[in-house]
Design a protein around this motif. Structure first.
Motif, PDB file in Angstrom:
ATOM      1  N   LEU A 300       0.827  -1.202   0.000  1.00  0.00           N
ATOM      2  CA  LEU A 300       0.000   0.000   0.000  1.00  0.00           C
ATOM      3  C   LEU A 300       0.866   1.258   0.000  1.00  0.00           C
ATOM      4  N   ARG A 301       2.001   1.223   0.692  1.00  0.00           N
ATOM      5  CA  ARG A 301       2.909   2.373   0.649  1.00  0.00           C
ATOM      6  C   ARG A 301       3.398   2.603  -0.776  1.00  0.00           C
ATOM      7  N   TRP A 302       3.732   1.529  -1.468  1.00  0.00           N
ATOM      8  CA  TRP A 302       4.174   1.633  -2.861  1.00  0.00           C
ATOM      9  C   TRP A 302       3.064   2.214  -3.730  1.00  0.00           C
ATOM     10  N   LEU A 303       1.828   1.737  -3.533  1.00  0.00           N
ATOM     11  CA  LEU A 303       0.711   2.194  -4.359  1.00  0.00           C
ATOM     12  C   LEU A 303       0.434   3.685  -4.147  1.00  0.00           C
ATOM     13  N   ILE A 304       0.410   4.123  -2.891  1.00  0.00           N
ATOM     14  CA  ILE A 304       0.126   5.532  -2.610  1.00  0.00           C
ATOM     15  C   ILE A 304       1.199   6.421  -3.228  1.00  0.00           C
ATOM     16  N   ARG A 305       2.444   5.991  -3.135  1.00  0.00           N
ATOM     17  CA  ARG A 305       3.530   6.776  -3.734  1.00  0.00           C
ATOM     18  C   ARG A 305       3.358   6.867  -5.251  1.00  0.00           C
ATOM     19  N   GLN A 306       2.958   5.748  -5.882  1.00  0.00           N
ATOM     20  CA  GLN A 306       2.759   5.751  -7.330  1.00  0.00           C
ATOM     21  C   GLN A 306       1.584   6.640  -7.738  1.00  0.00           C
ATOM     22  N   VAL A 307       0.524   6.628  -6.951  1.00  0.00           N
ATOM     23  CA  VAL A 307      -0.626   7.482  -7.252  1.00  0.00           C
ATOM     24  C   VAL A 307      -0.225   8.943  -7.192  1.00  0.00           C
ATOM     25  N   LEU A 308       0.516   9.322  -6.160  1.00  0.00           N
ATOM     26  CA  LEU A 308       0.942  10.711  -6.021  1.00  0.00           C
ATOM     27  C   LEU A 308       1.851  11.128  -7.167  1.00  0.00           C
ATOM     28  N   ARG A 309       2.776  10.255  -7.542  1.00  0.00           N
ATOM     29  CA  ARG A 309       3.702  10.586  -8.617  1.00  0.00           C
ATOM     30  C   ARG A 309       3.021  10.651  -9.977  1.00  0.00           C
ATOM     31  N   SER A 310       1.981   9.842 -10.167  1.00  0.00           N
ATOM     32  CA  SER A 310       1.352   9.745 -11.485  1.00  0.00           C
ATOM     33  C   SER A 310       0.236  10.753 -11.699  1.00  0.00           C
ATOM     34  N   SER A 311      -0.238  11.376 -10.640  1.00  0.00           N
ATOM     35  CA  SER A 311      -1.384  12.274 -10.755  1.00  0.00           C
ATOM     36  C   SER A 311      -0.997  13.564 -11.477  1.00  0.00           C
ATOM     37  N   ASP A 312      -1.891  14.026 -12.339  1.00  0.00           N
ATOM     38  CA  ASP A 312      -1.683  15.307 -13.014  1.00  0.00           C
ATOM     39  C   ASP A 312      -1.824  16.456 -12.022  1.00  0.00           C
ATOM     40  N   ALA A 313      -2.651  16.266 -11.002  1.00  0.00           N
ATOM     41  CA  ALA A 313      -2.826  17.265  -9.950  1.00  0.00           C
ATOM     42  C   ALA A 313      -3.269  16.555  -8.685  1.00  0.00           C
ATOM     43  N   ILE A 314      -2.970  17.173  -7.535  1.00  0.00           N
ATOM     44  CA  ILE A 314      -3.333  16.619  -6.238  1.00  0.00           C
ATOM     45  C   ILE A 314      -4.030  17.706  -5.430  1.00  0.00           C
ATOM     46  N   ILE A 315      -5.146  17.346  -4.813  1.00  0.00           N
ATOM     47  CA  ILE A 315      -5.871  18.269  -3.941  1.00  0.00           C
ATOM     48  C   ILE A 315      -5.673  17.813  -2.503  1.00  0.00           C
ATOM     49  N   ALA A 316      -5.285  18.731  -1.629  1.00  0.00           N
ATOM     50  CA  ALA A 316      -5.152  18.442  -0.199  1.00  0.00           C
ATOM     51  C   ALA A 316      -6.052  19.400   0.564  1.00  0.00           C
ATOM     52  N   CYS A 317      -6.752  18.881   1.592  1.00  0.00           N
ATOM     53  CA  CYS A 317      -7.697  19.728   2.317  1.00  0.00           C
ATOM     54  C   CYS A 317      -7.060  20.399   3.526  1.00  0.00           C
ATOM     55  N   ALA A 318      -5.765  20.177   3.760  1.00  0.00           N
ATOM     56  CA  ALA A 318      -5.078  20.826   4.882  1.00  0.00           C
ATOM     57  C   ALA A 318      -3.589  20.919   4.561  1.00  0.00           C
ATOM     58  N   LYS A 319      -2.937  21.910   5.142  1.00  0.00           N
ATOM     59  CA  LYS A 319      -1.528  22.155   4.855  1.00  0.00           C
ATOM     60  C   LYS A 319      -0.662  20.972   5.257  1.00  0.00           C
ATOM     61  N   HIS A 320      -0.963  20.331   6.401  1.00  0.00           N
ATOM     62  CA  HIS A 320      -0.116  19.225   6.833  1.00  0.00           C
ATOM     63  C   HIS A 320      -0.247  18.021   5.902  1.00  0.00           C
ATOM     64  N   LEU A 321      -1.391  17.885   5.202  1.00  0.00           N
ATOM     65  CA  LEU A 321      -1.528  16.807   4.223  1.00  0.00           C
ATOM     66  C   LEU A 321      -0.694  17.108   2.981  1.00  0.00           C
ATOM     67  N   GLU A 322      -0.667  18.376   2.593  1.00  0.00           N
ATOM     68  CA  GLU A 322       0.201  18.779   1.481  1.00  0.00           C
ATOM     69  C   GLU A 322       1.661  18.492   1.808  1.00  0.00           C
ATOM     70  N   THR A 323       2.075  18.844   3.028  1.00  0.00           N
ATOM     71  CA  THR A 323       3.461  18.607   3.443  1.00  0.00           C
ATOM     72  C   THR A 323       3.775  17.119   3.479  1.00  0.00           C
ATOM     73  N   LYS A 324       2.821  16.322   3.990  1.00  0.00           N
ATOM     74  CA  LYS A 324       3.040  14.880   4.087  1.00  0.00           C
ATOM     75  C   LYS A 324       3.150  14.240   2.705  1.00  0.00           C
ATOM     76  N   ALA A 325       2.303  14.643   1.778  1.00  0.00           N
ATOM     77  CA  ALA A 325       2.351  14.080   0.432  1.00  0.00           C
ATOM     78  C   ALA A 325       3.689  14.380  -0.224  1.00  0.00           C
ATOM     79  N   GLN A 326       4.166  15.607  -0.076  1.00  0.00           N
ATOM     80  CA  GLN A 326       5.455  15.961  -0.659  1.00  0.00           C
ATOM     81  C   GLN A 326       6.588  15.199   0.016  1.00  0.00           C
ATOM     82  N   GLU A 327       6.438  14.944   1.319  1.00  0.00           N
ATOM     83  CA  GLU A 327       7.445  14.167   2.048  1.00  0.00           C
ATOM     84  C   GLU A 327       7.496  12.723   1.549  1.00  0.00           C
TER      85      GLU A 327
END
Length: 489
Positions: A300-327
């Motif tokens: 699941l960690r691999w899948l989430i990373r692939q989804v984030l990398r492959s997405s044309d755009a990402i929506i985050a509903c809070a700043k800490h989620l944006e930071t976590k996704a980039q991390e």
């Protein structure tokens, strides 16, 4: 009759929601012959029946506004406005559809397009086209059987959209409401939209007739929940059949954009389909999908990373989620857009002026699905502290810890001060009873702000997430496990 004097514009929707009929009893003279009342569209946006004098600007909207001249006509029009016919869901949607076509943003965009066409035609192609029909088209649409849907955009369509969510049911807040509102809003804007719910039930891809264009799909994702050879083989075997079905669905409906809401195990077929079909993928992050990343198993960690990398755009509903996704994808630069959670400001409003509370004691309220991460039992434990023995607690909702929370209140001898009211379609009456809202979650993506909109103070306990900040002066207290009694105090 009540004369309430002038009110700030932002408070007007709070009054409109208590109206049964909206009226515009203008005189017919040289002044009103040329006016265009803004309250017309504010009334229509509320969905309430509206009655007015047949001045020029209102006559154009006679399909959704009842017009009257004489006293007898006014009496008849008001009586009709209180009838079930005038208050049917279809009539309400027809009024709201006309109002939506006069939204400020759409009107301003239309003005900008007109200016650009005259002054800088080379910029027109780069400007977003306003989704707005002409006046005649709007009123004709409101008369048709397909009420509630404004005419489609005359410009370049953004393409059919597929929303995919692991949950769906009409609700206030959370992933389910995001899916429902996106589905409804796209459809009203004239964009063909399908909502695909990745369920754990039986069967393949099937249509659910409860809601237009709602589909249910049994996702093959067991290997991402628990890694084993059996789950791996089962996911691959069923998954490739799923991919074939989804591929046919995307081709058949000419899907151009897929929005993955709370992208977890169900997401993997869409990464494969993206390679086969010329489609865009947008990931919408809401909390545990990324905040619990380290606790997930490797697949699941691999899948989430692939989804984030492959997405044309990402929506985050809070700043800490944006930071976590980039991390999570530190080696890649993600295209992340921060869109905070929202509240329906016309729904969550202060109590009516004549509202009287049923209990004068200091009152705390907690609203949740009683999931383990909401820590409802810990709230009960904290409320047993003798320093707040003169207060009461209202627990709204239901879920896995509901019975355990009730039993704990009895064992602590505080059941006379704790009220469990179960699931509620409308939580506002309970918010109006309260002095403070208690949020004790282990983890939240970004808590919905409805309680604050009612002017309640917020007592936050146990919450280690960066979603909230210490703004005690503005009505919020933040505590940890050891500080909960003080926080509630």
């Amino acid at each position: 009759m009540h004369f309430l004097e002038a009110k700030p514009t932002r408070q007007v929707p709070g009054y409109l929601q208590h109206f049964d009929v909206c009226i515009m009893p203008y005189l017919e003279n040289d002044y009103t012959k040329y006016i265009y009342p803004l309250k017309l569209h504010e009334y229509l946006a509320s969905g309430r029946p509206t009655v007015g004098t047949p001045i020029n600007s209102l006559e154009e909207f006679s399909a959704v506004v009842k017009l009257a001249r004489s006293a007898d006509e006014w009496s008849a029009a008001l009586a009709y406005a209180l009838s079930p016919t005038a208050n049917s869901p279809e009539a309400r949607l027809a009024r709201q559809a006309v109002a939506e076509c006069h939204d400020w943003e759409l009107q301003v965009r239309s003005i900008a397009m007109t200016l650009a066409e005259r002054v800088a035609p080379e910029l027109v192609a780069a400007l977003p086209r306003p989704c707005m029909a002409s006046e005649g088209e709007q009123l004709e649409s409101s008369k048709s059987h397909d009420r509630g849907k404004p005419a489609a955009d005359a410009g370049t369509p953004i393409g059919p959209v597929l929303l995919v969510s692991p949950w769906y049911r009409p609700a206030v807040g959370g992933v389910a409401e995001v899916a429902e509102r996106l589905h409804r809003t796209f459809a009203r804007a004239g964009v063909e939209t399908h909502l695909l719910v990745a369920t754990d039930g039986k069967g393949g891809l099937r249509l659910d007739h409860a809601v237009p264009n709602l589909w249910r799909w049994r996702a093959a994702s067991s290997v991402f929940d628990r890694l084993s050879l059996k789950n791996l083989l089962g996911t691959l075997a069923r998954g490739f059949v799923d991919c074939w079905r989804l591929h046919g669905f995307i081709r058949r409906h000419k899907i151009e954009t897929i929005v993955l809401i709370y992208p977890i195990g169900y997401s993997w077929p869409f990464l494969l389909l993206r390679r086969v079909n010329n489609i865009r993928i947008i990931a919408s992050l809401h909390g545990n999908d990324v905040t619990k990343f380290e606790s997930y198993q490797a697949p699941l960690r691999w899948l989430i990373r692939q989804v984030l990398r492959s997405s044309d755009a990402i929506i985050a509903c809070a700043k800490h989620l944006e930071t976590k996704a980039q991390e999570i994808c530190s080696a890649s630069r993600l295209n992340i857009h921060l869109i905070p959670n929202c509240v329906d400001g016309a729904h969550f409003v202060p109590p009516p002026p004549n509202y009287i509370r049923s209990d004068a004691r200091p009152t705390f309220i907690h609203v949740s699905n009683f999931a383990s991460k909401k820590r409802t039992i810990d709230i009960i434990e904290a409320f047993g502290d003798q320093r707040i023995s003169g207060a009461r607690l209202i627990m709204v909702g239901d879920g896995v810890d509901h019975v355990a929370a009730m039993e704990r209140s009895r064992s602590l001898g505080i059941s006379d001060r704790v009220q469990f009211v179960g699931m509620q379609k409308d939580v506002r009456p309970f918010l109006w009873e309260a002095d403070a809202f208690v949020l004790a979650s282990d983890d939240e993506g970004s808590a919905i702000g409805a309680p604050g909109s009612d002017g309640l103070r917020v007592a936050l306990g146990f919450n280690p997430v960066g979603a909230c900040r210490d703004v005690a002066s503005g009505g919020m207290r933040i505590g940890r496990t050891s500080a909960v009694p003080q926080s509630l105090g």
